[in-house]
Design an enzyme around this catalytic site. Sequence first.
Site, short mmCIF file in Angstrom:
data_model
loop_
_atom_site.label_atom_id
_atom_site.label_comp_id
_atom_site.label_asym_id
_atom_site.label_seq_id
_atom_site.Cartn_x
_atom_site.Cartn_y
_atom_site.Cartn_z
N HIS A 136 0.86 -1.24 0.15
CA HIS A 136 -0.11 0.04 -0.01
C HIS A 136 0.84 1.37 0.13
CE1 HIS A 136 -3.01 -2.87 1.22
NE2 HIS A 136 -3.89 -2.15 0.73
N GLY A 137 2.15 1.15 0.60
CA GLY A 137 2.85 2.24 0.29
C GLY A 137 3.90 2.47 1.42
#
Lengths: 80, 480
Positions: free
Chosen positions: B328-329
């Site tokens: 997701h990051g």
Amino acid sequence: MNRSEILKTVNEVFIDILDDESLVLTEETSANDVEDWDSLNHIQIVVAVEKQFKIRFTSQEILSWKTVGEMISSISSKLN
Amino acid sequence: MLFTSLPFVLFFIIFFLLYWYVFSGNLKLQNVLILTGSYVFYAWWDWRFLFLLIGSSALNYILGIYIDKSKNEKQRGFLLWIGLIQGLGCLLFFKYFNFFIKSFISAFGVFNVKADIYTLNIILPLGISFYTFRTISYLLDLKSGKIKPATDWVVFFSYVAFFPSLLSGPIDRPKTLIPQLEKKRVFDYNQASDGMRQILWGLFKKIVIADNCALFNAEIFDHYKTLPASSLLFGAFLFTIQVYADFSGYSDMAIGLANLLGFKITRNFNYPFFAQNIADFWRRWHISLTSWLTDYVFMPLSVYFRDYGKSGLILAILINFTLIGAWHGANWTFVFFGFLNGCFYIPLVLRGTLNKKKKAGGQSTLKTFANMAGMFILLMFTFLIFRADSLSQAFDYYSKLFSPSLFSGFVITEKLNTAITLLCIAIMLLAEWLQRDKQHALQIDAIKIFPVRALIYFGLIFVILSFSATKNADFIYFKF
């Protein structure tokens, strides 16, 4: 041990691991046909099959199976 | 060009007419149109990164041809590694470079050593996490002999850049999308109308529910230090609903758009709020990502660790979920979010309840709802970490949340709008519960009386036009 005998034994392993007495496998059965046969159970089935037949699969064999029949071919090639 | 914006609507109408009325006779031209349309769509966001998209498509296409041609296993492996290094390398550079540098600097800070390293100002190319996973699965499937290479480069480039699912998925597998690109599409009225209905449902979830929830919970999260705990709990509730409505609403629109073009793409959500336990939840949430990681990460790991019994399985699960989080990051919040979800599996594995599932029907309705409620509460607290800017902020929020003011009344500024939003959330959950065996909530063919169906569609359009949020928020998953 011929293919149908192997199938019978494999079927018993599946029944035991998936806890489903009514399960009937054929060579064409795939994970999509059996509701509880998912990625988490798969590895437990593999270990139980290895123990049952006293054989050892390679990682590539395990990851390449798409049907019960292909698993039986792997087992059969190791037994004979 | 957001799916919900006017430019996109105009773009899609023109595209649709050209696709079915001008180019429908020629498969090759129709595919060229898909590719051109996808690149226009992408360039509208940021034309600079179009070159990266084209470059990785070209490289992976060529690698695919040679992997297929080569008979030498070592050479095939080498070609695969080039593709993996390019794909994962770009992902690591654009997404995680600054993160590693910053973590490195703060690690030095602990020892009072001042590390003088500059961080680069890197902009994340939109959709990179999604299209990179497509190119990687193409090469891996080719290498293992599961698929044949794409027949021509237009097909492959369109597979990588297919605009309905380019920016936020679903992450289609080559065996799902490529054969459909290689085959002539025939306009099917039923498929197209089903697509329209799924888009309508997605719009409702996105612009009525997700965007309104976003406004209210931003208010709460921005002032969480001064608000009573009951408001913080309400904020956590709104955010959990928002993430679902936002991402599944986007996925509904993407699937609906693909249906309008005669494609059936991968389902991404299967009513995750009705899950009975954590394993069930992850089988229903962002399915195209979790099944990707299951096939290419979890399965090989679990095979590799199989001699270690339950601990081997737990280790494979933890690694898999930490990666899902990190996907997701570049933030410790996401990493921890993933790891925590992996930890939730541990009791299931230890108790052996994974392989001794209760058969459907063997469980009372009350128990089903109790499990759903329990899962929702667990999700509310885990998604807080996902929402927070940093782990310390997440823990600060928790500590404020578990205080005596939890039982006080909560502060609501816009009572009417909040009430309407809550009512819409209830409608969404009820409709999805009733339709849980269907692909989406608006598959209502069982209602035989046409005026009733029409009333439902127009009612929904009315709700969308009247209660859409004043501020259109970006899709959460665009930044991943």
